[in-house]
Write an enzyme that holds these catalytic residues in place. Structure first.
Site, mmCIF file in Angstrom:
data_model
loop_
_atom_site.group_PDB
_atom_site.id
_atom_site.type_symbol
_atom_site.label_atom_id
_atom_site.label_comp_id
_atom_site.label_asym_id
_atom_site.label_seq_id
_atom_site.Cartn_x
_atom_site.Cartn_y
_atom_site.Cartn_z
ATOM 1 N N ARG A 96 0.807 -1.217 0.000
ATOM 2 C CA ARG A 96 0.000 0.000 0.000
ATOM 3 C C ARG A 96 0.839 1.266 0.000
ATOM 4 O O ARG A 96 1.919 1.312 0.599
ATOM 5 C CB ARG A 96 -0.925 0.003 1.223
ATOM 6 C CG ARG A 96 -1.929 -1.140 1.217
ATOM 7 C CD ARG A 96 -2.662 -1.244 2.548
ATOM 8 N NE ARG A 96 -3.711 -2.266 2.483
ATOM 9 C CZ ARG A 96 -3.517 -3.546 2.787
ATOM 10 N NH1 ARG A 96 -2.334 -3.978 3.166
ATOM 11 N NH2 ARG A 96 -4.515 -4.414 2.702
ATOM 12 N N HIS A 133 -0.702 -2.522 -4.671
ATOM 13 C CA HIS A 133 -0.103 -3.494 -5.591
ATOM 14 C C HIS A 133 0.039 -2.988 -7.028
ATOM 15 O O HIS A 133 -0.235 -3.712 -7.986
ATOM 16 C CB HIS A 133 -0.902 -4.793 -5.577
ATOM 17 C CG HIS A 133 -0.777 -5.558 -4.292
ATOM 18 N ND1 HIS A 133 0.362 -5.523 -3.500
ATOM 19 C CD2 HIS A 133 -1.648 -6.393 -3.654
ATOM 20 C CE1 HIS A 133 0.180 -6.313 -2.442
ATOM 21 N NE2 HIS A 133 -1.031 -6.834 -2.504
ATOM 22 N N HIS A 180 2.660 -12.739 -5.235
ATOM 23 C CA HIS A 180 1.489 -12.836 -4.360
ATOM 24 C C HIS A 180 0.868 -14.238 -4.385
ATOM 25 O O HIS A 180 -0.354 -14.396 -4.419
ATOM 26 C CB HIS A 180 0.446 -11.804 -4.790
ATOM 27 C CG HIS A 180 -0.411 -11.292 -3.670
ATOM 28 N ND1 HIS A 180 -1.377 -12.051 -3.069
ATOM 29 C CD2 HIS A 180 -0.426 -10.092 -3.032
ATOM 30 C CE1 HIS A 180 -1.989 -11.345 -2.135
ATOM 31 N NE2 HIS A 180 -1.421 -10.157 -2.083
ATOM 32 N N GLU A 229 5.096 -12.297 1.246
ATOM 33 C CA GLU A 229 5.528 -11.382 0.195
ATOM 34 C C GLU A 229 6.777 -10.636 0.654
ATOM 35 O O GLU A 229 6.699 -9.728 1.472
ATOM 36 C CB GLU A 229 4.405 -10.385 -0.119
ATOM 37 C CG GLU A 229 3.083 -11.044 -0.487
ATOM 38 C CD GLU A 229 1.914 -10.117 -0.229
ATOM 39 O OE1 GLU A 229 1.798 -9.092 -0.926
ATOM 40 O OE2 GLU A 229 1.124 -10.399 0.702
#
Length: 354
Positions: free
Chosen positions: A81, A107, A181, A318
């Site tokens: 974010r 993303h 992801h 991630e």
């Protein structure tokens, strides 16, 4: 080792998609689509040698639409974010798409790297195979400055290791924070709450109720985020009502700062499924890792497990710079300066727990 290429369907706009499968000497395999650089299948043996797909995904590209959850995809230009979709670089203010509930940039934006067709070059080896994926993101794309040239190399070995190397250069100062992801489920199906997880992290990034960092990196001691020894994921999730940070993330959806950031490629995480015996270790030279327990995972289509995916049926690890790092000078810097090279590697090593 061998690589096969098969048709994987078409995107809604009619673009054909190909699937590349790397198979090793033991029969384990990894399949990756050129759309989004998406990891579609990872077939791994359990304690009895039985192969199963240990990630969430679908058997054709059509089932990845409508887009939801970024399943298996490469993420860029910036993973995670950016608060209010805004940042300042070299005295210039930039505004990005607020594609997360109209609040924040998430993303890479409206059409991030997860929705691009990557140029793929397969290279077969003796004990490992590789796929070289290339993409050019033009100056101004999704609001980011600079023409960014990206190469991501997936390498799968006879030792059941999947390495992802991220490389990029830009002709202007820009932001770059590439990740993947994939949602892992070492049982192959069902909940991940019985999985155990260990993270080599003494601190985590505190977030507000929109999962935006406050700027504080908090000691994990005495919290559900103390995963320095293996803990059952469900035990932490059970503390949502009693722990503010667990409540803010609706479970685990937090950035953890990996210890020894100057040490290069190092141990970051270990996940184990007690029932199947499968284990996955993660090594990286990135500074941090986002542990997301799939709190909002859902799918409109039937996945590998023969049904629609539901919350906490997959988990993500991630590797990354911290979320919103451009707006927090106290965090490691995600700025990629013109002429410099972005170059990081993450390794997912699969095995069976002893």
């Amino acid at each position: 080792m061998s690589i096969t290429k098969t048709a994987f369907g078409q995107t809604p706009c009619g673009c054909p998609v190909s699937l590349y499968t790397m198979t090793n000497a033991s029969g384990a395999s990894v399949s990756i689509a050129d759309f989004g650089g998406t990891i579609v299948n990872i077939m791994m043996p359990d304690k009895d040698g039985k192969l199963a797909n240990v990630i969430c995904g679908f058997d054709s590209i059509e089932k990845y639409f409508p887009r939801s959850g970024y399943l298996g995809a490469l993420i860029g230009r910036v993973g995670n974010r950016i608060c209010n979709g805004e940042f300042e670089l070299n005295g210039v203010k930039y505004t990005l798409a607020k594609n997360e509930r109209g609040l924040n940039h998430l993303h890479g934006g409206t059409v991030g790297f997860d929705q691009k067709i990557w140029d793929v070059t397969p290279v077969e080896g003796i004990c490992s195979d590789s796929l070289y994926l290339k993409l050019t993101s033009e100056d101004g794309e999704e609001g980011y400055p600079g023409k960014l040239q990206v190469m991501v190399t997936y390498t799968f070995t006879d030792d059941n290791e999947l390495a992802i190397r991220y490389e990029a250069v830009s002709d202007k100062d820009t932001l770059c924070n590439l990740t993947n992801h994939t949602y892992f489920n070492l049982a192959g199906e069902g909940t991940i709450l019985d999985h155990t997880i260990e993270l080599n992290c003494d601190t985590f990034t505190v977030v507000d109720n929109h999962c935006i960092p406050t700027g504080e990196s908090r000691d994990v001691t005495g919290t559900p985020f103390d995963l320095r020894t293996a803990k059952r994921i469900g035990d932490g999730i059970a503390m949502i009502d009693s722990d503010e940070q667990m409540k803010n993330g609706n479970g685990y959806d937090h950035n953890f700062n990996i210890n020894d950031p100057e040490a290069g490629l190092r141990f970051a995480a270990c996940v184990t499924d007690p029932k199947s015996g499968r284990m996955m270790e993660v090594f990286t030279d990135m500074p941090a890792v986002q542990f997301y327990a799939g709190n909002s995972l859902k799918s409109a289509n039937v996945g590998h497990a023969g049904k629609q995916y539901a919350a906490r049926e997959g988990l993500c690890l991630e590797t990354q710079y911290a979320p919103d790092s451009i707006n927090h000078p106290e965090f490691p810097d995600s700025v990629l300066y013109a002429g410099e090279k972005y170059d990081f590697t993450t390794v997912f090593s699969f095995g069976v727990a002893e």
